[in-house]
Write an enzyme that holds these catalytic residues in place. Structure first.
Site, PDB file in Angstrom:
ATOM      1  N   ILE A   2      28.077  50.978  49.053  1.00  0.00           N
ATOM      2  CA  ILE A   2      28.760  49.987  48.205  1.00  0.00           C
ATOM      3  C   ILE A   2      28.101  48.623  48.401  1.00  0.00           C
ATOM      4  CG2 ILE A   2      30.987  48.900  47.674  1.00  0.00           C
ATOM      5  CD1 ILE A   2      32.324  51.336  49.087  1.00  0.00           C
ATOM      6  N   ASN A  38      28.351  47.243  42.890  1.00  0.00           N
ATOM      7  CA  ASN A  38      29.484  46.344  42.671  1.00  0.00           C
ATOM      8  C   ASN A  38      29.084  44.860  42.691  1.00  0.00           C
ATOM      9  OD1 ASN A  38      32.350  45.288  42.905  1.00  0.00           O
ATOM     10  ND2 ASN A  38      31.496  44.699  44.896  1.00  0.00           N
ATOM     11  N   TYR A  76      26.985  35.517  31.223  1.00  0.00           N
ATOM     12  CA  TYR A  76      27.738  36.527  31.976  1.00  0.00           C
ATOM     13  C   TYR A  76      27.924  37.784  31.118  1.00  0.00           C
ATOM     14  CZ  TYR A  76      31.390  38.966  34.490  1.00  0.00           C
ATOM     15  OH  TYR A  76      32.117  39.940  35.136  1.00  0.00           O
ATOM     16  N   LYS A  85      26.496  41.696  31.616  1.00  0.00           N
ATOM     17  CA  LYS A  85      27.364  42.872  31.678  1.00  0.00           C
ATOM     18  C   LYS A  85      27.094  43.835  30.512  1.00  0.00           C
ATOM     19  CE  LYS A  85      29.370  42.063  35.587  1.00  0.00           C
ATOM     20  NZ  LYS A  85      29.239  42.986  36.720  1.00  0.00           N
ATOM     21  N   VAL A  95      40.723  40.598  37.035  1.00  0.00           N
ATOM     22  CA  VAL A  95      41.022  41.122  38.375  1.00  0.00           C
ATOM     23  C   VAL A  95      41.116  39.926  39.314  1.00  0.00           C
ATOM     24  CG1 VAL A  95      40.317  42.713  40.192  1.00  0.00           C
ATOM     25  CG2 VAL A  95      39.559  43.125  37.847  1.00  0.00           C
TER      26      VAL A  95
END
Ligand code: 8X3
Length: 271
Positions: free
Chosen positions: A23, A104, A170, A174, A203
Protein backbone atom coordinates in the site's frame (compact mmCIF):
# COMPACT_ATOMS: atom_id res chain seq x y z
CA UNK A 1 4.14 -19.94 -4.74
CA UNK A 2 6.53 -19.05 -1.96
CA UNK A 3 6.79 -21.92 0.56
CA UNK A 4 6.20 -19.77 3.65
CA UNK A 5 2.70 -18.75 2.62
CA UNK A 6 0.14 -20.49 4.78
CA UNK A 7 -3.30 -21.65 3.72
CA UNK A 8 -6.35 -20.21 5.47
CA UNK A 9 -10.11 -20.12 5.02
CA UNK A 10 -11.44 -17.10 3.15
CA UNK A 11 -14.90 -15.61 3.68
CA UNK A 12 -16.40 -18.10 1.19
CA UNK A 13 -15.12 -20.96 3.34
CA UNK A 14 -12.60 -21.94 0.64
CA UNK A 15 -8.90 -22.48 1.21
CA UNK A 16 -6.84 -19.51 0.11
CA UNK A 17 -3.20 -18.53 0.38
CA UNK A 18 -2.13 -15.77 2.73
CA UNK A 19 -1.53 -12.77 0.49
CA UNK A 20 0.88 -9.84 0.57
CA UNK A 21 -0.59 -6.36 0.06
CA UNK A 22 1.58 -3.37 -0.81
CA UNK A 23 0.00 0.00 0.00
CA UNK A 24 1.39 3.41 -0.95
CA UNK A 25 0.60 6.49 1.14
CA UNK A 26 -0.13 4.13 4.02
CA UNK A 27 0.64 6.47 6.94
CA UNK A 28 -2.74 8.26 6.95
CA UNK A 29 -6.25 8.41 5.53
CA UNK A 30 -7.44 5.80 3.07
CA UNK A 31 -4.01 4.10 2.93
CA UNK A 32 -3.91 3.68 6.71
CA UNK A 33 -7.49 2.39 6.76
CA UNK A 34 -6.63 -0.13 4.01
CA UNK A 35 -3.64 -1.35 6.03
CA UNK A 36 -5.87 -1.99 9.06
CA UNK A 37 -8.62 -3.63 6.99
CA UNK A 38 -6.35 -5.91 4.98
CA UNK A 39 -4.44 -6.90 8.12
CA UNK A 40 -7.80 -7.94 9.56
CA UNK A 41 -8.36 -9.95 6.36
CA UNK A 42 -5.10 -11.81 7.12
CA UNK A 43 -2.84 -10.14 4.55
CA UNK A 44 0.80 -9.47 5.28
CA UNK A 45 1.66 -5.89 4.47
CA UNK A 46 4.32 -3.82 2.80
CA UNK A 47 3.63 -0.18 3.64
CA UNK A 48 5.33 2.81 2.08
CA UNK A 49 4.90 6.51 2.84
CA UNK A 50 6.92 9.62 3.55
CA UNK A 51 6.19 9.50 7.33
CA UNK A 52 8.23 6.61 8.70
CA UNK A 53 7.38 7.22 12.38
CA UNK A 54 3.66 6.87 11.70
CA UNK A 55 4.31 3.67 9.72
CA UNK A 56 6.38 2.21 12.57
CA UNK A 57 3.55 2.83 15.05
CA UNK A 58 1.09 1.23 12.67
CA UNK A 59 3.37 -1.78 12.19
CA UNK A 60 3.63 -2.45 15.91
CA UNK A 61 -0.11 -2.08 16.53
CA UNK A 62 -1.03 -4.35 13.60
CA UNK A 63 1.53 -7.03 14.46
CA UNK A 64 0.23 -7.03 18.02
CA UNK A 65 -3.41 -7.28 16.92
CA UNK A 66 -2.78 -9.87 14.18
CA UNK A 67 0.21 -12.02 15.22
CA UNK A 68 -0.06 -14.19 12.08
CA UNK A 69 0.93 -11.43 9.68
CA UNK A 70 4.14 -9.56 8.95
CA UNK A 71 4.27 -5.82 8.33
CA UNK A 72 7.23 -4.21 6.57
CA UNK A 73 7.45 -0.43 6.45
CA UNK A 74 9.54 1.89 4.28
CA UNK A 75 10.03 5.63 3.99
CA UNK A 76 9.60 6.57 0.35
CA UNK A 77 8.49 9.64 -1.57
CA UNK A 78 6.95 8.60 -4.89
CA UNK A 79 7.77 12.02 -6.32
CA UNK A 80 11.49 11.25 -5.97
CA UNK A 81 12.25 9.23 -9.05
CA UNK A 82 15.89 8.46 -8.11
CA UNK A 83 14.93 7.20 -4.62
CA UNK A 84 12.12 5.06 -5.98
CA UNK A 85 14.49 3.46 -8.50
CA UNK A 86 17.07 2.62 -5.82
CA UNK A 87 14.37 1.25 -3.49
CA UNK A 88 12.89 -0.92 -6.23
CA UNK A 89 16.32 -2.34 -7.04
CA UNK A 90 17.04 -3.10 -3.37
CA UNK A 91 13.65 -4.76 -2.80
CA UNK A 92 13.18 -6.74 -5.98
CA UNK A 93 12.45 -10.01 -4.16
CA UNK A 94 9.94 -8.34 -1.87
CA UNK A 95 8.18 -6.76 -4.85
CA UNK A 96 7.92 -10.18 -6.49
CA UNK A 97 5.96 -11.42 -3.48
CA UNK A 98 3.23 -8.79 -3.81
CA UNK A 99 -0.26 -10.11 -4.54
CA UNK A 100 -2.27 -6.91 -4.05
CA UNK A 101 -0.96 -3.47 -4.98
CA UNK A 102 -2.94 -0.51 -3.71
CA UNK A 103 -1.85 2.65 -5.51
CA UNK A 104 -3.23 5.04 -2.94
CA UNK A 105 -0.67 7.87 -2.65
CA UNK A 106 -2.00 11.06 -4.20
CA UNK A 107 -2.94 14.61 -3.45
CA UNK A 108 -4.80 17.73 -4.52
CA UNK A 109 -3.21 21.18 -4.27
CA UNK A 110 -5.26 24.32 -4.52
CA UNK A 111 -8.65 25.22 -5.99
CA UNK A 112 -7.54 27.98 -8.35
CA UNK A 113 -9.28 28.29 -11.68
CA UNK A 114 -7.14 27.54 -14.73
CA UNK A 115 -6.44 31.22 -15.42
CA UNK A 116 -4.90 31.60 -11.95
CA UNK A 117 -3.33 28.14 -11.62
CA UNK A 118 -0.12 27.92 -9.61
CA UNK A 119 2.33 25.93 -11.70
CA UNK A 120 3.94 24.43 -8.59
CA UNK A 121 0.55 23.01 -7.54
CA UNK A 122 -0.03 21.51 -10.98
CA UNK A 123 3.41 19.93 -11.01
CA UNK A 124 3.02 18.48 -7.51
CA UNK A 125 -0.23 16.73 -8.50
CA UNK A 126 1.10 15.42 -11.82
CA UNK A 127 4.31 14.24 -10.16
CA UNK A 128 2.62 12.13 -7.48
CA UNK A 129 -0.79 11.20 -8.89
CA UNK A 130 0.37 10.20 -12.36
CA UNK A 131 4.14 9.87 -12.62
CA UNK A 132 4.53 8.58 -9.05
CA UNK A 133 1.82 5.97 -9.46
CA UNK A 134 3.34 4.71 -12.71
CA UNK A 135 6.97 4.72 -11.66
CA UNK A 136 6.13 2.80 -8.51
CA UNK A 137 3.63 0.37 -10.00
CA UNK A 138 5.32 -0.69 -13.24
CA UNK A 139 7.83 -3.23 -11.84
CA UNK A 140 5.15 -4.75 -9.59
CA UNK A 141 2.75 -5.09 -12.50
CA UNK A 142 5.50 -6.69 -14.59
CA UNK A 143 6.10 -9.39 -11.98
CA UNK A 144 2.34 -9.94 -11.57
CA UNK A 145 2.04 -10.45 -15.33
CA UNK A 146 4.95 -12.89 -15.28
CA UNK A 147 3.64 -14.98 -12.39
CA UNK A 148 0.09 -14.72 -13.75
CA UNK A 149 -1.50 -13.55 -10.55
CA UNK A 150 -2.23 -10.30 -8.76
CA UNK A 151 -4.66 -7.48 -8.14
CA UNK A 152 -3.94 -3.80 -8.76
CA UNK A 153 -6.24 -1.33 -7.01
CA UNK A 154 -5.92 2.29 -8.12
CA UNK A 155 -7.31 5.12 -6.03
CA UNK A 156 -9.10 7.32 -8.50
CA UNK A 157 -11.84 9.77 -7.61
CA UNK A 158 -15.21 11.02 -8.75
CA UNK A 159 -12.96 13.83 -10.03
CA UNK A 160 -11.69 11.25 -12.52
CA UNK A 161 -15.15 10.98 -14.07
CA UNK A 162 -16.49 14.53 -13.84
CA UNK A 163 -14.65 17.86 -13.77
CA UNK A 164 -15.57 20.89 -11.70
CA UNK A 165 -14.45 24.55 -11.55
CA UNK A 166 -11.18 24.88 -9.65
CA UNK A 167 -10.34 21.21 -10.09
CA UNK A 168 -8.73 21.21 -13.53
CA UNK A 169 -5.37 19.55 -12.96
CA UNK A 170 -6.51 17.38 -10.06
CA UNK A 171 -9.37 16.12 -12.24
CA UNK A 172 -6.98 15.59 -15.15
CA UNK A 173 -4.68 13.45 -13.01
CA UNK A 174 -7.60 11.35 -11.79
CA UNK A 175 -8.96 11.00 -15.35
CA UNK A 176 -5.46 9.71 -16.16
CA UNK A 177 -5.61 7.21 -13.28
CA UNK A 178 -8.90 5.88 -14.63
CA UNK A 179 -7.51 5.66 -18.18
CA UNK A 180 -4.35 3.94 -16.97
CA UNK A 181 -6.34 1.46 -14.90
CA UNK A 182 -8.57 0.59 -17.80
CA UNK A 183 -5.55 0.23 -20.10
CA UNK A 184 -3.86 -2.01 -17.52
CA UNK A 185 -6.94 -4.23 -17.35
CA UNK A 186 -6.99 -4.60 -21.14
CA UNK A 187 -3.22 -5.09 -21.53
CA UNK A 188 -3.19 -7.70 -18.77
CA UNK A 189 -5.95 -9.78 -20.33
CA UNK A 190 -4.91 -13.43 -20.11
CA UNK A 191 -2.40 -12.76 -17.30
CA UNK A 192 -4.88 -13.41 -14.47
CA UNK A 193 -4.26 -9.94 -12.99
CA UNK A 194 -7.27 -7.97 -11.77
CA UNK A 195 -7.39 -4.18 -11.95
CA UNK A 196 -9.89 -2.08 -10.02
CA UNK A 197 -10.40 1.69 -9.96
CA UNK A 198 -11.93 3.06 -6.74
CA UNK A 199 -13.57 6.47 -7.21
CA UNK A 200 -14.62 8.12 -3.94
CA UNK A 201 -16.41 11.42 -3.47
CA UNK A 202 -15.86 13.41 -0.27
CA UNK A 203 -13.75 11.47 2.23
CA UNK A 204 -12.76 13.12 5.50
CA UNK A 205 -9.00 12.57 5.63
CA UNK A 206 -6.05 14.98 5.38
CA UNK A 207 -7.06 15.48 1.73
CA UNK A 208 -8.71 18.89 2.16
CA UNK A 209 -6.11 20.16 4.63
CA UNK A 210 -3.40 19.42 2.07
CA UNK A 211 -5.47 20.91 -0.74
CA UNK A 212 -6.42 24.11 1.07
CA UNK A 213 -3.28 24.38 3.22
CA UNK A 214 -5.36 24.98 6.35
CA UNK A 215 -7.20 22.65 8.75
CA UNK A 216 -9.92 25.20 9.63
CA UNK A 217 -10.83 25.64 5.96
CA UNK A 218 -10.73 21.88 5.53
CA UNK A 219 -13.13 21.36 8.44
CA UNK A 220 -15.61 23.67 6.68
CA UNK A 221 -15.63 21.37 3.64
CA UNK A 222 -17.22 18.64 5.78
CA UNK A 223 -19.32 20.92 7.98
CA UNK A 224 -22.88 19.79 8.78
CA UNK A 225 -22.74 16.83 6.42
CA UNK A 226 -21.55 13.25 6.82
CA UNK A 227 -18.59 12.53 4.56
CA UNK A 228 -17.14 9.11 3.85
CA UNK A 229 -14.33 7.88 6.07
CA UNK A 230 -11.13 6.11 5.10
CA UNK A 231 -12.66 2.99 6.65
CA UNK A 232 -15.64 3.17 4.27
CA UNK A 233 -13.29 3.08 1.29
CA UNK A 234 -11.08 0.38 2.83
CA UNK A 235 -14.18 -1.77 3.32
CA UNK A 236 -15.04 -1.53 -0.38
CA UNK A 237 -11.46 -2.37 -1.35
CA UNK A 238 -11.51 -5.38 0.97
CA UNK A 239 -14.68 -6.54 -0.78
CA UNK A 240 -13.08 -6.20 -4.23
CA UNK A 241 -9.87 -8.05 -3.35
CA UNK A 242 -11.67 -10.85 -1.51
CA UNK A 243 -14.09 -11.72 -4.28
CA UNK A 244 -13.40 -15.04 -6.03
CA UNK A 245 -10.43 -14.72 -8.43
CA UNK A 246 -12.56 -14.86 -11.57
CA UNK A 247 -14.45 -11.68 -10.51
CA UNK A 248 -12.92 -8.29 -11.44
CA UNK A 249 -14.69 -5.16 -10.24
CA UNK A 250 -13.63 -2.67 -12.93
CA UNK A 251 -14.61 0.49 -11.02
CA UNK A 252 -16.59 1.65 -8.03
CA UNK A 253 -18.04 5.18 -7.69
CA UNK A 254 -18.70 5.85 -4.01
CA UNK A 255 -20.37 9.05 -2.79
CA UNK A 256 -21.49 9.90 0.71
CA UNK A 257 -25.29 9.97 0.87
CA UNK A 258 -25.05 13.73 1.49
CA UNK A 259 -23.23 14.38 -1.82
CA UNK A 260 -25.13 14.14 -5.10
CA UNK A 261 -22.30 15.03 -7.46
CA UNK A 262 -18.97 16.90 -7.70
CA UNK A 263 -19.04 20.69 -7.57
CA UNK A 264 -20.71 23.42 -5.58
CA UNK A 265 -24.38 23.04 -4.58
CA UNK A 266 -24.30 19.25 -4.67
CA UNK A 267 -23.86 18.68 -0.94
CA UNK A 268 -26.73 18.44 1.50
CA UNK A 269 -25.93 20.17 4.81
CA UNK A 270 -28.04 19.96 7.93
CA UNK A 271 -28.52 23.68 8.49
C1 8X3 B 1 -11.69 13.85 -3.96
C2 8X3 B 1 -13.10 14.02 -4.38
O1 8X3 B 1 -14.95 15.70 -4.95
O2 8X3 B 1 -13.14 16.49 -3.54
O3 8X3 B 1 -11.02 12.94 -4.74
O4 8X3 B 1 -12.74 16.12 -5.89
S1 8X3 B 1 -13.48 15.65 -4.71
Amino acid sequence: MSPNRKSKENRNGKKSVKRVALITGASAGIGLACARRLAKDGCSLVLVARRLEALKKLKSSLEKAYPGISVKVFKLNLADSADVKVWQKEHRVLLESVDILINNAGLAKGTDKIQDLQWSDAEAMIEVNMKGLLRFALPVIKTMAEKKSGHVVNLGSVAGRWVYPGGSVYCATKFAVRALGEAMRQDLLGRNVRVTNIEPGMVNTEFSTVRLGNKDLADKVYEKMTPLSGDDIAESISWCVNLPPHVNVQELVIYPTDQAHVGVGMVHRNI
